[in-house]
Enzyme design. Sequence first.
Site, mmCIF file in Angstrom:
data_model
loop_
_atom_site.group_PDB
_atom_site.id
_atom_site.type_symbol
_atom_site.label_atom_id
_atom_site.label_comp_id
_atom_site.label_asym_id
_atom_site.label_seq_id
_atom_site.Cartn_x
_atom_site.Cartn_y
_atom_site.Cartn_z
ATOM 1 N N LYS A 154 0.830 -1.203 0.000
ATOM 2 C CA LYS A 154 0.000 0.000 0.000
ATOM 3 C C LYS A 154 0.866 1.255 0.000
ATOM 4 O O LYS A 154 0.687 2.147 -0.827
ATOM 5 C CB LYS A 154 -0.933 0.006 1.211
ATOM 6 C CG LYS A 154 -1.828 1.231 1.304
ATOM 7 C CD LYS A 154 -2.656 1.221 2.578
ATOM 8 C CE LYS A 154 -1.812 1.439 3.806
ATOM 9 N NZ LYS A 154 -2.622 1.594 5.038
ATOM 10 N N ASP A 207 -6.582 1.453 1.127
ATOM 11 C CA ASP A 207 -6.548 1.898 2.511
ATOM 12 C C ASP A 207 -7.841 1.467 3.191
ATOM 13 O O ASP A 207 -8.634 0.714 2.635
ATOM 14 C CB ASP A 207 -6.331 3.411 2.586
ATOM 15 C CG ASP A 207 -7.625 4.184 2.411
ATOM 16 O OD1 ASP A 207 -8.485 3.748 1.625
ATOM 17 O OD2 ASP A 207 -7.786 5.237 3.063
#
Length: 227
Positions: free
Chosen positions: A126, A145
């Site tokens: 991420k 997220d």
Amino acid sequence: MGTPLSSREEQTAEVVDRLHEEYPDSTISLNFSNRLELLIAVILSAQCTDERVNTETEHLFEKYQSPEDYAEVDEAELAEDLNSITYYNNKAGYITSACRTIVEEHDGEVPDTMSELTDLQGVGRKTANVVLQHGHEVVEGIVVDTHVQRLSRRLGITEEERPEAIEQDLMPLVPESEWQQYTHLLISHGRATCTARNPDCDDCVLEDICPSSKLDGDVDLASGESW
């Protein structure tokens, strides 16, 4: 309850179109002026609001301006500089370690590949995706997220639970040209309307196509605003 469209592809396309109209200026909310600042900010943002991170980095980026500054500082001193950030001790360790690697193995430059970034301490896929997209203008995937995780599931776009699996599920559904913006659109909507514990379905532009609309007791585990 809303009525989802006939396929996940149609559902995804309609979600993206509507959110583009609702949030035309949606973009990253972390403040940074270079790749190193971006990397530090994203590491700090895990399980912490972007607003809090921006408050802290305002003075942090004045004190530490190079990878060497972070690599050479005593870890306890850096942790003290971060003490209003969640898990500041762990994050101080990640940052000093990552910056040592950047200095020793990358000539002081933030890497520009997924494999090199994820080799850095405290950097997962991420975080690496964010740095690639906003620091190097390289889009290899979709940043998942907490908002993207929550909304993609609520909207019936994916049934996967883990961020890595969600990303792999989303990539064939979201046009590659929208991979970067998809994240920003869902973050904007997650903050403004589709919050974790009290989603405002009555004022949602996706209400009529959302399979989770007005479900009683819809409580999500992810309530932060981390990247």
